[in-house]
Write an enzyme that holds these catalytic residues in place. Sequence first.
Site, short mmCIF file in Angstrom:
data_model
loop_
_atom_site.label_atom_id
_atom_site.label_comp_id
_atom_site.label_asym_id
_atom_site.label_seq_id
_atom_site.Cartn_x
_atom_site.Cartn_y
_atom_site.Cartn_z
N GLY A 23 85.39 -17.94 53.68
CA GLY A 23 85.05 -16.42 53.08
C GLY A 23 83.91 -16.17 53.48
N CYS A 24 83.30 -14.80 53.26
CA CYS A 24 82.13 -14.37 53.90
C CYS A 24 81.00 -14.88 53.22
CB CYS A 24 81.99 -12.97 54.07
SG CYS A 24 82.70 -11.99 52.40
#
Lengths: 357, 357, 357, 357
Positions: free
Chosen positions: D151-152
């Site tokens: 994920g970011c």
Amino acid sequence: MTSVRVAVAGGSGYTGAELLRLLSQHPNVQLTAVTSEKSAGTPVSAVYPHLQGIVSLTFEALAPEALAERADVLFLALPHTKSMGPVASCMKAGKRVIDLSADFRIKDPRTYETWYQTAHACPDLIGNAVYGLPELHRSAIAQARLVASPGCYPTAAILQLAPLIAHGLIVPDTIVIDAKSGVSGAGRSPALPYHFPEAHESLEPYKIGQHRHIPEIEQELSGLAGTRGQAATGETAGVTIAFTPHLVPMNRGILSTAYARMKGKLDVVELRALYRDFYKGERFVRLLEGAMPNPRHVRGANYCDLAVHTDTRAGWVVTVSAIDNLIKGAAGQAIQAMNLMLGYPEETGLVAPGIYP
Amino acid sequence: MTSVRVAVAGGSGYTGAELLRLLSQHPNVQLTAVTSEKSAGTPVSAVYPHLQGIVSLTFEALAPEALAERADVLFLALPHTKSMGPVASCMKAGKRVIDLSADFRIKDPRTYETWYQTAHACPDLIGNAVYGLPELHRSAIAQARLVASPGCYPTAAILQLAPLIAHGLIVPDTIVIDAKSGVSGAGRSPALPYHFPEAHESLEPYKIGQHRHIPEIEQELSGLAGTRGQAATGETAGVTIAFTPHLVPMNRGILSTAYARMKGKLDVVELRALYRDFYKGERFVRLLEGAMPNPRHVRGANYCDLAVHTDTRAGWVVTVSAIDNLIKGAAGQAIQAMNLMLGYPEETGLVAPGIYP
Amino acid sequence: MTSVRVAVAGGSGYTGAELLRLLSQHPNVQLTAVTSEKSAGTPVSAVYPHLQGIVSLTFEALAPEALAERADVLFLALPHTKSMGPVASCMKAGKRVIDLSADFRIKDPRTYETWYQTAHACPDLIGNAVYGLPELHRSAIAQARLVASPGCYPTAAILQLAPLIAHGLIVPDTIVIDAKSGVSGAGRSPALPYHFPEAHESLEPYKIGQHRHIPEIEQELSGLAGTRGQAATGETAGVTIAFTPHLVPMNRGILSTAYARMKGKLDVVELRALYRDFYKGERFVRLLEGAMPNPRHVRGANYCDLAVHTDTRAGWVVTVSAIDNLIKGAAGQAIQAMNLMLGYPEETGLVAPGIYP
Amino acid sequence: MTSVRVAVAGGSGYTGAELLRLLSQHPNVQLTAVTSEKSAGTPVSAVYPHLQGIVSLTFEALAPEALAERADVLFLALPHTKSMGPVASCMKAGKRVIDLSADFRIKDPRTYETWYQTAHACPDLIGNAVYGLPELHRSAIAQARLVASPGCYPTAAILQLAPLIAHGLIVPDTIVIDAKSGVSGAGRSPALPYHFPEAHESLEPYKIGQHRHIPEIEQELSGLAGTRGQAATGETAGVTIAFTPHLVPMNRGILSTAYARMKGKLDVVELRALYRDFYKGERFVRLLEGAMPNPRHVRGANYCDLAVHTDTRAGWVVTVSAIDNLIKGAAGQAIQAMNLMLGYPEETGLVAPGIYP
């Protein structure tokens, strides 16, 4: 392909930074030097952290003759009126020069003097300079030793109006160009109008009818008008425009909306066909029909997006163009000219798509 | 002064929220009800946390007759074509109505039908409606039972051009209005063009020559042209405009740049004097000479800032106007009309300066 | 109510402009003078077009004694370290003074010297100054002749943590305050970090652990800790914080997110009840449960919006506060103090809701 | 080098668009297909005008088996919980899969079920998936058939804390991660919180202590803690964090500010040396000392910029990281993994510098 040594004079502004970014990715370019008066002695990556790991040069002070020895091609991104001298030095050294200032764009020295309020220091060189808009002057650029790279507003304005003017389809004295620019167009020197809280949630015209890009637009449009025989005397046809730039709260991008009264009734389908024909084979002009030109689609890219609309009820043709002011409006267009001058494929180093969103 | 009971129909959009904010601060107003179809049953402060502690009402569903019983004045901020019915109900109940939709702005039902693509449901009421621009129709508004409050773009455009048209100083078929609006002008319903990553760092024209505010602007400008004898037959003089709105990445504000070719040479000093005279005594029109109109100076305020410039070289007069689209372009102007209708001082509840920066 | 003569020293920054805007709308205030070194001689409306038609004063140079003669209350919005002298002059003249600089906020002159790197010029006056946060020091403010108005970050941070500290519910050395501010907090002087293209699409912490607002926050939180008997010696309890401010691409507003480890398991429902109790009757503190504090809901308003959350899984309590840095964080809070000092209702001139969107 | 056929499933979101943009410029990639349920049948360039002239594919509906036949590598940018099925189909077809959803990131199916509130459909495949953060799992990625791309927020958080955790320098239960993201992180589907007038001049935390990226961060940090012998049993060391994401008014970028109490006194110079050593040879991690990490310096680039600061007065170490959420936080990192899986130089197609300003 062979490699070429390239130097950038005036590299610490936004246009300079974009030249460094794009040239660092160009497969045939070896960056040899970059100058900046105020950052001389400082590594590029200290001024521009986004180039850390990309550009390892250090800014140096500008010494035109010495710089010319270290490069085959020189890009000059210096302020207007400050570029003439260094250009002359580099030309004398026999190098190819791409000047991003306005100093060699205006063919008539008196016009230059009127708008830039300074006498031209080397008027004899003006005749050698080619106006660096490849879509209009491709073959001349390929032969040129000195290219005067166009201004950002003129690039957007000329490309959106050229087909209409060249075909004589509009009433000449009804051209209105309402242009809007992101704030990077004003450069990197802090000043109150560009202070964030002033420029954000803010929108304002400036220099109404007085912007220095006006003579450049009129010169090129007049040339296009003249070529179709409106001015058999060899004089330009004298296109005069209303031009108002606006400062818009975004970083990058120009949107130009141009209006002109139609001669007769023009059909939008035919007009679009005429634009497609005019820009046939152009790698960096995209004609949009479904979507509207918007700077967000050309951010970081060398495209000029164009659309043509008609308002038949009221009798106007309305064209819209969008560019990235720092790419097609400055650094990218200058590199496009370099590619032509050196015989590289025109799109070399310029094919990156826009960054969206 | 006496107090008046006020209800707002369609209060959950941005214009509705501004009506609630401004009316809650109005010294003579008692807010009695606010409706919203999609938020019925929800407290205003839950939908609009900025009004927590300010407005204690709960949204309710719209029942025009019942609503009319609880108010002396009704503001309707409903979508175009959805307002006609409720207006008729409220009028029948004998109440004063200020309609912020377009439904009663256009005098000619056929023109309404052409632009709004629906037949008018109560054309007989149109004649009773007064176009609610106080600077042009103050005394009629004071007598009116039904006011059709102007659109945001028309407010900016009409005020900037009215003196030029009324004095016959420009060539009629050369009027170009290039208008720019913040995104709140598109309302509060999410849609892709207004999704933050699409609208930010973005700039784009829309509905070129086709925006529904065009007939409203032309109607009022034609009326002004007609009053000076250009149309002795009683018909309007038929002003036609080129009009392009643009979506700009800011929350609030309209900037309108209007161009027209001068009849003869106009002197900018005389023009400005003429504007000062035209708007003499107007509380909410500010003529700027040193500064440029900019939405940042009218944010949250009911002012229209105006400037007049000439481009004598090219033969154009260029006027610039700035308003807050939600105040002078909507809620503020509607309250200004209410004050006139009720005999309150026109500026009551509207004197707050803009929020800058 | 009676009217009071008010002067503002240092009126050309954003805080000064907000003082002028708010004071011009205050029913009991007569603005008599405003000073600015760099704009002396220029009308306020020329520097601030949004105040055209609102404030008719002209900026003048600062002469403290002469200024004091023309006012009953003086607001000083001068830079840190530049305010001490004028404060002393105005105090000597027997006037009430509200100082918006940091010069009189810090009780311990050595702490002041450490963080502001200058010796205090009039340490004897410090004892007379009351820290101008009405929610903590209301009665002292009402008696004060000199109020040191809190910084913007401290207002947000102290109000969000006060109930937790006062009740001893958190582990003292685990307090982290991650604060975010709009760019107007940096003032109106252009500089590269605040140049639009640098600050837009940009986000960055600064002065990590070194911001000058730290001692102010620690002083007030320590005082609260001390009052509950943790420091029976009369010394403060010595709360120490991790504090990082960030620059966010918006004009106005502070959002502060504060973390601390819970002593034991805290129930969020009880915590919220405790906050409601702590801030009972406070006009300008709004406790949100459904919505999240967001600067957009307090823009232009004097509110501090607060929310309390617990992360029981990880053992943290997380509080969030939002203020308008120029209102509750500066000009509004200063006027709130003035109202207390003069016996006016505390909310006089401060009731305007936020401007949304 | 050889060329590889690549297909993208779920290509009409922002991550999908970035995959298309980057893959179209990758010298070894032949894009063969892209799917989108809602845009099936529409040319990519009609949905994404910035890719006009770049990508000539048309979106098609997703049929995993058929898609797998036309590609050697499949990127899946589908919503969480919707990716498991297609991943299984592509794996069964023997293809390499890079999944950008969260479906295979969490090693413990019960943890997945707790945070994603759905049972995992193919828990047997989880063991085959490698968490695609090259800086921690390079050799495993090179061997993997299935990569779960991070994920970011986790990318920014794990990289900034990894050296501290791996060396056991901080007090485990004092980790606070205050993360800020641009709005593109919320995807391309319009909704009220991302409507321009709501998200602009706005700033707000969300999902305090409840964001689904938490277990991913804790899993990786726990693994790092475990490797240094803190958990000799083979169990992870159980790092627990306080994590609050915020929505910031910018298009792209994540800035993550992480706090932890130091074990003993840490010297910032030594800490930075330790970080340099930990990330030695990493092409896409840049350690900044003079400048501060800022999303504006990584916009459009695959870098993670990092800085380490200490607050010795208060006893905290504060690290800051910046990434482009769509590049190093999504599409770029996934391509980095592909390069490793296929034996291409890791930086192939990812060397473009950031677009600044």
